[in-house]
Scaffold this motif. Structure first.
Motif, short mmCIF file in Angstrom:
data_model
loop_
_atom_site.label_atom_id
_atom_site.label_comp_id
_atom_site.label_asym_id
_atom_site.label_seq_id
_atom_site.Cartn_x
_atom_site.Cartn_y
_atom_site.Cartn_z
N ASN A 61 0.82 -1.21 0.00
CA ASN A 61 0.00 0.00 0.00
C ASN A 61 0.86 1.26 0.00
O ASN A 61 0.68 2.14 0.84
N VAL A 62 1.77 1.35 -0.93
CA VAL A 62 2.62 2.53 -1.03
C VAL A 62 2.28 3.31 -2.29
O VAL A 62 1.68 2.78 -3.23
N ASP A 63 2.66 4.57 -2.30
CA ASP A 63 2.39 5.44 -3.44
C ASP A 63 3.51 5.34 -4.48
O ASP A 63 4.62 4.93 -4.17
N ALA A 64 3.21 5.77 -5.70
CA ALA A 64 4.20 5.80 -6.78
C ALA A 64 4.51 7.25 -7.12
O ALA A 64 3.69 8.14 -6.92
N THR A 65 5.69 7.46 -7.65
CA THR A 65 6.12 8.80 -8.02
C THR A 65 6.93 8.73 -9.31
O THR A 65 7.28 7.65 -9.78
N ASP A 66 7.21 9.89 -9.89
CA ASP A 66 8.03 9.96 -11.10
C ASP A 66 9.50 9.92 -10.72
O ASP A 66 10.14 10.95 -10.48
N GLU A 67 10.04 8.74 -10.61
CA GLU A 67 11.45 8.52 -10.30
C GLU A 67 11.97 7.45 -11.24
O GLU A 67 11.38 6.39 -11.37
N ARG A 68 13.08 7.73 -11.94
CA ARG A 68 13.61 6.82 -12.94
C ARG A 68 14.42 5.71 -12.27
O ARG A 68 15.28 5.97 -11.43
N CYS A 69 14.15 4.47 -12.67
CA CYS A 69 14.86 3.30 -12.15
C CYS A 69 16.30 3.29 -12.70
O CYS A 69 16.49 3.40 -13.91
N PRO A 70 17.31 3.16 -11.86
CA PRO A 70 18.69 3.13 -12.35
C PRO A 70 19.04 1.85 -13.09
O PRO A 70 20.03 1.80 -13.82
N LYS A 71 18.23 0.80 -12.94
CA LYS A 71 18.54 -0.48 -13.57
C LYS A 71 17.89 -0.61 -14.95
O LYS A 71 18.55 -0.96 -15.92
N CYS A 72 16.56 -0.32 -15.04
CA CYS A 72 15.86 -0.54 -16.32
C CYS A 72 15.36 0.76 -16.95
O CYS A 72 14.73 0.72 -18.00
N HIS A 74 12.87 2.61 -16.15
CA HIS A 74 11.42 2.80 -16.10
C HIS A 74 11.14 4.13 -15.40
O HIS A 74 11.85 4.53 -14.48
N SER A 75 10.11 4.84 -15.84
CA SER A 75 9.90 6.21 -15.37
C SER A 75 9.17 6.33 -14.04
O SER A 75 9.12 7.40 -13.46
N ARG A 76 8.57 5.25 -13.51
CA ARG A 76 7.82 5.33 -12.25
C ARG A 76 8.40 4.35 -11.22
O ARG A 76 8.94 3.30 -11.57
N ALA A 77 8.26 4.73 -9.95
CA ALA A 77 8.74 3.88 -8.86
C ALA A 77 7.86 4.07 -7.64
O ALA A 77 7.35 5.17 -7.38
N CYS A 97 11.10 -0.22 -8.23
CA CYS A 97 10.68 0.01 -9.61
C CYS A 97 9.27 -0.54 -9.83
O CYS A 97 8.93 -1.62 -9.37
N CYS A 98 8.44 0.23 -10.55
CA CYS A 98 7.07 -0.18 -10.86
C CYS A 98 7.01 -1.25 -11.94
O CYS A 98 5.98 -1.90 -12.11
N ASN A 99 8.09 -1.43 -12.67
CA ASN A 99 8.14 -2.45 -13.71
C ASN A 99 8.17 -3.83 -13.03
O ASN A 99 9.12 -4.15 -12.31
N PRO A 100 7.14 -4.69 -13.23
CA PRO A 100 7.11 -5.98 -12.53
C PRO A 100 8.25 -6.92 -12.92
O PRO A 100 8.62 -7.79 -12.14
N GLN A 101 8.83 -6.77 -14.10
CA GLN A 101 9.96 -7.62 -14.49
C GLN A 101 11.25 -7.20 -13.79
O GLN A 101 12.18 -7.98 -13.64
N CYS A 102 11.32 -5.95 -13.34
CA CYS A 102 12.55 -5.42 -12.74
C CYS A 102 12.46 -5.49 -11.21
O CYS A 102 13.26 -6.15 -10.58
N SER A 103 11.55 -4.75 -10.61
CA SER A 103 11.36 -4.65 -9.14
C SER A 103 12.66 -4.36 -8.40
O SER A 103 12.90 -4.86 -7.31
N HIS A 104 13.49 -3.52 -8.99
CA HIS A 104 14.77 -3.14 -8.39
C HIS A 104 14.53 -2.23 -7.18
O HIS A 104 13.69 -1.35 -7.23
N ASN A 105 15.25 -2.45 -6.08
CA ASN A 105 15.17 -1.61 -4.89
C ASN A 105 16.40 -0.71 -4.80
O ASN A 105 17.51 -1.16 -5.06
N TRP A 106 16.19 0.54 -4.43
CA TRP A 106 17.31 1.46 -4.18
C TRP A 106 16.82 2.50 -3.20
O TRP A 106 15.67 2.58 -2.84
N ARG A 107 17.76 3.31 -2.71
CA ARG A 107 17.40 4.35 -1.76
C ARG A 107 18.01 5.67 -2.18
O ARG A 107 18.98 5.72 -2.95
N ASP A 108 17.42 6.71 -1.66
CA ASP A 108 17.88 8.07 -2.01
C ASP A 108 18.67 8.64 -0.86
O ASP A 108 18.37 8.51 0.28
#
Length: 108
Positions: A61-72, A74-77, A97-108
């Motif tokens: 239950n988390v929100d999405a934002t316009d943040e580019r994935c460093p791995k794939c 993708h424009s949303r995370a 990452c919002c891309n279900p094939q990627c699902s990469h985790n990172w922190r800011d």
């Protein structure tokens, strides 16, 4: 490694003997000679970032934002903010990452 005296049950301490080291009891005359060197090391298993954040259920239950994935690229995370340091430090933002094939985790 802790050894206990079989006679009185106290903790044995290491002392240097005549030719080598030995375990000795402080309260009774028990002595156990050390015949060989024993070493063992255990390294703790580091937790994955997902386990530290509460597992996969924490991202339901988390929100999405316009943040580019460093791995794939993708424009949303998805994102969540957690206070990981002391209260006077800013919160840490974690992304997935919002891309279900990627699902990469990172922190800011």
């Amino acid at each position: 490694m802790l050894l206990f005296c079989p006679t009185c049950g106290n903790i044995l301490h290491v002392e240097s003997g005549v030719a080598n080291y030995r375990f000795a009891c402080n309260t009774c005359p028990y002595i156990f000679n050390i015949s060989q060197r024993i070493t063992s090391r255990t390294y703790p298993k580091l937790k994955e970032v997902d386990d530290v954040l509460g597992g996969s259920a924490a991202w339901e239950n988390v929100d999405a934002t316009d943040e580019r994935c460093p791995k794939c690229s993708h424009s949303r995370a998805y994102f969540m903010q957690i206070q990981t340091r002391s209260a006077d430090e800013p919160m840490t933002t974690f992304y997935r990452c919002c891309n279900p094939q990627c699902s990469h985790n990172w922190r800011d």
